[in-house]
Design a protein around this motif. Structure first.
Motif: not given
Ligand SMILES: O=C([O-])C(=O)C[C@H](O)[C@@H](O)C(=O)[O-]
Length: 392
Positions: A16, A38, A123, A127, A164, A177, A180, A221, A269, A318
């Motif tokens: 990111k 982001i 995470h 990733y 996640n 996800m 988002f 999330n 968060e 967070h």
């Protein structure tokens, strides 16, 4: 001492983009903070720039006055990106003040009550699904790879991890996800039996890999509505999660889920002010309150932690960005009596550590609180320029 210059840096973080603010004073001292564009932060850099104009020639050591002034200036559009921009400026001011006094930021808030922070690998797997090529590790292709990664975590001394929702379908692995807006499944955010089964399989695979005593957590999330979160929380009870994390906009729904399940619940968060956190705490909606120093600013983060403490709720930091944001979270975790766990990103592209003069010290599942003046982690401006990306 006066602020005379504000500069922002946008840097390639591989996974990111990373954004940094540098405030320079007429004494030559400079302070740094991190913000993020982001997760809905597009354009935040411009707001940071606009707000910085209003603190020129102000003494950064008056960080509380700076924070109050910025809150006032944004009153009619408070929260959101305005709050994040004000936090970036306050946090950079605190770095300057710490350096001016030769003390870490946590000393300005009464001092650390601990110098090592139990932390969790966050995470986890996400990733490696998305960007293994940046990380110099093998990509995560199937559940067996996730189990192998879990063995890596235990052998590296971690006692907690948070993953996640990762789906390992015929079309290859992906991070689920939709909350988002990045994936199929939104805007309705439904949970069906197939998805629930995949989530159970992911968590049971991890539980088998790490054994019964390891702290496993799952972050949903914004990806499910309350009905889905409740079903997942109940379905995962046999796997004894350390916590299930979910961001729900309604405190009562969150409280109802907590009442309906034995799985501990964490949230908050994105809640950056006590005013918004209070309904959740008063409704007994969370077992753990998540606080983001980068988004809320250190002053309000300390007050949020104190508010949670009044309800006997412990806090997690967070963290989802660079080591500087992690260091800012670590200063809060160092001073909060009601601390639970520190979030850390273990998987990062190799060049990210080189963006700083100091590195985060993680061993035996704990992070050492950075003890140098200010945040104790200083970006290397030359390295930032080498990895610069075009500013938005
Ligand atoms: O809770 C968190 O850390 C986030 O929401 C961060 C996100 O997961 C973000 O890192 C992402 O999706 O790339």
């Amino acid at each position: 001492m006066q602020i005379v210059k504000a500069e922002r840096f946008l840097v390639d973080g591989g996974i990111k983009p990373l954004c940094f603010l540098k405030l320079t004073t007429d004494s030559g001292l400079a302070g740094w903070s991190e913000y993020s564009e982001i997760l809905g932060g597009a354009g935040l850099g411009h707001i940071v720039e606009q707000m910085c104009a209003s603190v020129m020639h102000v003494d950064p050591r008056d960080s509380a006055r700076v924070a109050q002034r910025l809150e006032g200036l944004a009153r009619s559009a408070s929260g959101g990106l305005n709050a994040q921009a004000a936090a970036a400026i306050e946090n950079a001011c605190l770095d300057i003040k710490g350096k001016a006094l030769g003390i870490p930021v946590y000393e300005m808030f009464g001092g650390a009550v601990r110098d090592r922070l139990p932390c969790y690998w966050s995470h986890f797997g996400m990733y490696r699904v998305r960007a293994a090529h940046h990380l110099g590790v093998a990509p995560l292709r199937q559940l067996a790879d996730l189990a192998a990664m879990a063995h890596e975590a235990t052998s590296r001394g971690f006692r907690f991890l948070k993953t996640n929702v990762l789906l390992f379908g015929a079309e290859g692995p992906r991070v689920y996800m939709p909350g988002f807006g990045r994936d199929l499944g939104g805007p309705e955010l439904n949970l069906d039996g197939v998805l629930l089964e995949a989530i159970e399989l992911q968590i049971s695979t991890l539980r088998d890999a790490v054994g019964p005593a390891f702290g496993l957590a799952l972050d949903l999330n914004f990806n499910f509505k309350p009905a889905g979160v409740r079903r997942i929380a109940q379905a995962l009870e046999p796997y004894k999660l350390a916590w299930l994390e979910s961001d729900l906009p309604d405190a009562k729904s969150m409280a109802a889920i907590r009442q309906a399940t034995r799985t501990p619940m964490a949230s908050l968060e994105t809640v950056v002010h006590r005013r918004s956190a209070l309904p959740y705490l008063a409704a007994d909606a969370v077992d753990y309150a998540i606080i983001d120093v980068m988004w809320a600013g250190m002053g309000e983060s300390v007050r949020l932690a104190a508010l949670a403490g009044a309800y006997d709720v412990n806090i997690n930091s967070h963290v989802f960005s660079s080591p500087l944001a992690a260091a800012m979270g670590a200063h809060l975790c160092a001073i909060a009596p009601n601390f639970h766990l520190m979030e850390v990103d273990v998987d990062a592209p190799p060049w990210v550590a080189g963006l700083f003069f100091q590195s985060l010290q993680i061993s035996d599942g704990t992070l050492a609180v950075p003890a140098g003046p200010g945040w104790g982690i200083e970006p290397n401006e030359e390295a930032l320029r080498q990895h610069a990306i075009a500013k938005t």
